[in-house]
Design a protein around this motif. Structure first.
Motif, PDB file in Angstrom:
ATOM      1  N   GLU A  10      26.164  39.579  35.364  1.00  9.88           N
ATOM      2  CA  GLU A  10      27.067  39.840  36.217  1.00  9.88           C
ATOM      3  C   GLU A  10      28.507  39.548  36.020  1.00  9.88           C
ATOM      4  O   GLU A  10      28.982  38.700  35.686  1.00  9.88           O
ATOM      5  N   VAL A  11      29.383  40.619  36.016  1.00  9.57           N
ATOM      6  CA  VAL A  11      30.422  40.809  35.576  1.00  9.57           C
ATOM      7  C   VAL A  11      31.525  40.930  36.831  1.00  9.57           C
ATOM      8  O   VAL A  11      31.162  41.925  37.629  1.00  9.57           O
ATOM      9  N   GLY A  12      32.349  40.008  37.266  1.00  4.87           N
ATOM     10  CA  GLY A  12      33.065  40.142  38.433  1.00  4.87           C
ATOM     11  C   GLY A  12      34.550  39.927  38.036  1.00  4.87           C
ATOM     12  O   GLY A  12      34.980  40.000  36.613  1.00  4.87           O
ATOM     13  N   LYS A  13      35.557  39.715  38.946  1.00  4.67           N
ATOM     14  CA  LYS A  13      36.776  39.750  38.575  1.00  4.67           C
ATOM     15  C   LYS A  13      37.523  38.695  39.385  1.00  4.67           C
ATOM     16  O   LYS A  13      36.908  38.195  40.553  1.00  4.67           O
ATOM     17  N   ARG A  14      38.461  38.025  38.979  1.00 11.48           N
ATOM     18  CA  ARG A  14      39.361  36.980  39.826  1.00 11.48           C
ATOM     19  C   ARG A  14      40.817  37.161  39.548  1.00 11.48           C
ATOM     20  O   ARG A  14      40.990  37.612  38.384  1.00 11.48           O
ATOM     21  N   GLU A  15      41.558  36.947  40.363  1.00 13.02           N
ATOM     22  CA  GLU A  15      43.135  37.088  40.205  1.00 13.02           C
ATOM     23  C   GLU A  15      43.588  36.086  39.795  1.00 13.02           C
ATOM     24  O   GLU A  15      43.419  34.831  40.288  1.00 13.02           O
ATOM     25  N   ILE A  16      44.674  36.148  38.432  1.00 10.76           N
ATOM     26  CA  ILE A  16      45.172  34.717  38.029  1.00 10.76           C
ATOM     27  C   ILE A  16      46.826  35.074  38.065  1.00 10.76           C
ATOM     28  O   ILE A  16      47.061  36.362  37.898  1.00 10.76           O
ATOM     29  N   GLN A  17      47.703  33.993  38.223  1.00 14.81           N
ATOM     30  CA  GLN A  17      48.995  34.208  38.054  1.00 14.81           C
ATOM     31  C   GLN A  17      49.464  34.259  36.690  1.00 14.81           C
ATOM     32  O   GLN A  17      49.218  33.439  35.784  1.00 14.81           O
TER      33      GLN A  17
END
Length: 285
Positions: A163-170
């Motif tokens: 399962e490949v997801g995405k998360r937002e980083i600064q």
């Protein structure tokens, strides 16, 4: 019009419990019958044996199943499913036959059999065929308790999923300031001046009337001075905003799992003592 539903269970106890549950829902006990081999029936309590001995211990379950479906289909050839039911009993299972009187009762009984743990006979037959099953053999010996336990031993087939997801980083940013500045400049300018000049030279001539008249001349002197004026001009604009871009990243992982291999094991040659150990006598009235 009445119909017959057949539930296949892994044990006599499960089938008997399903019968009791159906009895509580209003199905007549006379319209139901459990078929299991004699060895399984003998493992029940004394009270249950006494109650069901006439129905389950005086004849083989396979013979009873064949006779039941013989009455159901007449003297013609039986469907292949009948042999599968007999094979299920031979392998230590049990079947519960239920006569239903109408469509609503059939739907209710089918649901109750499923909830009670009835197995899918087609899936079970497919498993048997993986180990060499080609059809019911009346001469085959009944399964012992050890045989049944060994066949039903389960092996988990494990599969990992990715399962490949995405998360937002600064990742940083910009900050824009606007401040006043002062820059010294030098500019050259040419300034013009006018000055009065007086030139005297000696002359020798006879004076005229005009020369005797009084007169005056005024000459004004001028000079240019530097005048400074400043005007602000917008020479550039800085616009702050954001733009989005996308990129594709390939994720490389290793997924773990297990596989189950089915190996065909040859039987013991005839004439050896092992051939007699798994056989049970079959008596018919």
């Amino acid at each position: 019009m009445s119909q017959v539903l057949v539930g296949v269970f892994d044990s006599f106890e499960q089938a008997d419990q399903a019968l009791e549950q159906l009895t509580q829902t209003g199905i007549a006990r006379s319209n139901m019958e459990v078929h299991a081999n004699n060895q399984t029936a003998h493992e029940l309590t004394e009270e249950t044996r006494v109650e069901r001995s006439a129905a389950h211990t005086e004849e083989s379950a396979s013979y009873k199943i064949g006779r039941f479906f013989g009455h159901l289909f007449g003297g013609g050839e039986h469907p292949a499913e009948v042999g599968h039911y007999q094979e299920a009993v031979r392998r230590g299972g049990a079947i519960l036959t239920v006569i239903v009187l109408d469509e609503p009762q059939m739907i209710a009984v089918r649901s109750a059999l499923h909830e009670a743990g009835a197995v899918d006979i087609e899936e079970r037959v497919a498993q048997w065929k993986n180990t060499g099953y080609e059809g019911y053999d009346p001469s085959a010996a009944q399964y012992s308790a050890d045989d049944t336990a060994a066949e039903r031993k389960s092996f988990a087939v494990v599969r990992e999923s990715l399962e490949v997801g995405k998360r937002e980083i600064q990742t940083g940013g910009v900050r824009v300031y606007s401040r006043a500045t002062e820059t010294p400049v030098s500019e050259a300018v040419t300034l013009r001046e006018e000055h009065a000049t007086i030139e005297q030279r000696p002359v020798d001539r006879i004076a005229t009337v005009e020369d005797l008249k009084a007169a005056s001349v005024e000459v004004r002197e001028t000079a240019e001075h530097a005048v400074v004026a400043k005007t602000a001009h917008v020479v550039e604009e800085v616009t702050v905003g954001k733009e989005a871009s996308e990129r594709t990243e390939t994720i490389n992982e290793t997924l773990r799992g297990t596989e189950v291999e089915v190996e065909r094991v040859e039987g013991v040659p005839s004439g050896l003592p092992g051939d007699q150990a798994d056989s049970l006598p079959v008596t018919r009235p």
